[in-house]
Each structure stands twice: as structure tokens, then as C-alpha cells.
Design a protein around this motif. Sequence first.
Motif, PDB file in Angstrom:
ATOM      1  N   ILE A 136      28.923 -35.868 -28.360  1.00 20.34           N
ATOM      2  CA  ILE A 136      27.571 -35.406 -28.023  1.00 20.34           C
ATOM      3  C   ILE A 136      27.021 -36.254 -26.874  1.00 20.34           C
ATOM      4  O   ILE A 136      27.082 -37.488 -26.917  1.00 20.34           O
ATOM      5  CB  ILE A 136      26.636 -35.503 -29.241  1.00 20.34           C
ATOM      6  CG1 ILE A 136      27.175 -34.614 -30.374  1.00 20.34           C
ATOM      7  CG2 ILE A 136      25.223 -35.065 -28.862  1.00 20.34           C
ATOM      8  CD1 ILE A 136      26.389 -34.765 -31.663  1.00 20.34           C
ATOM      9  N   PHE A 138      23.516 -36.984 -24.658  1.00 21.53           N
ATOM     10  CA  PHE A 138      22.058 -36.873 -24.708  1.00 21.53           C
ATOM     11  C   PHE A 138      21.511 -36.909 -23.277  1.00 21.53           C
ATOM     12  O   PHE A 138      21.807 -37.827 -22.500  1.00 21.53           O
ATOM     13  CB  PHE A 138      21.457 -38.015 -25.530  1.00 21.53           C
ATOM     14  CG  PHE A 138      21.854 -37.978 -26.980  1.00 21.53           C
ATOM     15  CD1 PHE A 138      21.141 -37.214 -27.884  1.00 21.53           C
ATOM     16  CD2 PHE A 138      22.962 -38.695 -27.430  1.00 21.53           C
ATOM     17  CE1 PHE A 138      21.502 -37.179 -29.220  1.00 21.53           C
ATOM     18  CE2 PHE A 138      23.331 -38.660 -28.756  1.00 21.53           C
ATOM     19  CZ  PHE A 138      22.606 -37.897 -29.664  1.00 21.53           C
ATOM     20  N   ASP A 140      17.983 -36.146 -20.532  1.00 18.50           N
ATOM     21  CA  ASP A 140      16.537 -36.393 -20.506  1.00 18.50           C
ATOM     22  C   ASP A 140      15.726 -35.104 -20.459  1.00 18.50           C
ATOM     23  O   ASP A 140      14.619 -35.040 -20.997  1.00 18.50           O
ATOM     24  CB  ASP A 140      16.180 -37.280 -19.314  1.00 18.50           C
ATOM     25  CG  ASP A 140      16.828 -38.656 -19.434  1.00 18.50           C
ATOM     26  OD1 ASP A 140      17.073 -39.084 -20.594  1.00 18.50           O
ATOM     27  OD2 ASP A 140      17.106 -39.286 -18.407  1.00 18.50           O
TER      28      ASP A 140
END
Length: 253
Positions: A136, A138, A140
Amino acid sequence: MSTWNKASKINQKTHRERQQLHNRSHLGLLEKKKDYKARAHHDNQKKQIIKSLKKKALNRNPDEFYFHMVNSKVIDDVHKDIKEKEEHTPDQIKLMQGRDLKYIRTRRIMEKKKIEKLKSQLHFIDKTNEAPNSHIFFLDSDKEAETFDLAKRLNTHPSLVNRRSNRPRLEDLDKLDVPDLDEETVRKLNQKKNKNYAELDKRINREKELSIVERKLELKRCLVENKGMPPKRQKKGSATSAPVYKWKQERKK
């Protein structure tokens, strides 16, 4: 007197058997008495057998045990024989009849060494790539997610993104002097890899088959050379395993 009896037979008339009439030739040869006696004898034997079988069937107890019950089963109100599995496959029979124990053992050792060599080259690392990747990342913002480039983020070639192992970086590929990894090159590499795995699978099956034949030949030789009390068979052999025998324990001097 004996001389006269012999001489008297010289001028006797030759006996000829009566032939079939011309208008009855379509019925075949004319049956003689000796033919009738043989035919009647066989016919009477058949009648006697049928008569005795009918008598046995009438006097038979349906609850009586007979040995064929062990090897038969009633399926849909029909008696069917239970077929035992063959102890040897056709390939095993050919090896056991055409080759000796030393040849089988030599071929098995050769196959084992080739298997170890192939395993050392393949390592089965690519099998991990079959599982889905759950990594995964991440980000912004949603805008960054739309323009997200996974190959650029992992610093690798786009054709190597789906790999979970053996995923070199771009600088490592430049050091190795690897040609451009287009779809055709990757396809050829995967084809070569699959070919090596298929060869390894065949050699493993071959080594297993040779080990079974070797074990069967060793047992056969031990049974022939046995001079004492014959061993008891604990387990019957099959196409995938050799039979198991138990020898009587003897004290060696």
C-alpha cells in the motif's frame, strides 16, 4: 496258416464309405456312426452339467459364504467384480525386464544430480510472484493519485512491477548491461523459465519412478537369494510403492 491269412487279405475288396447324395450335398459331409457317437457323447455331457447346475442352484443357501464375495460387490442390483489395482505400470515392467539393478541405480543417481543442479539454478523464487501483491502506498491528494506512476516510484522497469522478488532497479539493470525489456524479451525469458521448470518436474517424476523400480528389484533379488524361512508379506506392492516384507529375526554368529 498265418501266411495264408496274410495272403488272403491282398485280394480283398477295398472298403469305401458311403458318400453324401448329390441332391443332399448342400447339407455337408454325410455323418458316419463314429461322428454321431462323438456328437451324442458331448451332448449328453452338456445335459448332465446343466442338470447338476440346476440342482445346485435349487439347493443353494443364499446366506452361505463363498470366497467370490470378497472380490465382488452388488451395484444397482448387479454383481460386479472388484478389480485390483495393477502392481506395476507398463514403464516399470519394461525397466524391470530389460534392465538390471546396477543400471537402474546409476540412472537414478544421474537424475538426482541433474535435479539438484536445476534446483540450484531456479531456487523457486518466481513462485512467490503468483500471489497478489498487497503493498500500500499513501499519497497526499487525489490529484497525486491520478498521476501516480508505480514504476517510477519503485525505480524499476514497468515490465517488472508485478514481481514480488527479483525486481532490480534501473541503475542495477544498467550495470548488468541488460537489453531493453520490451514485451517480447520478457515473454522469451518467461518461456525459458517455464521450460526449465517443466524439465525439473519431468526429472523429479523420472527419479521417483526409478527409485520405485530399484526398490522392487532389490526385494526381488533378496527373495531369490533367501535360503531360510520365507518372509511374510506385510503390504502388497502398487504402482507407486514397493511391497513390504518382514523377515524372521535371526541371530548372526
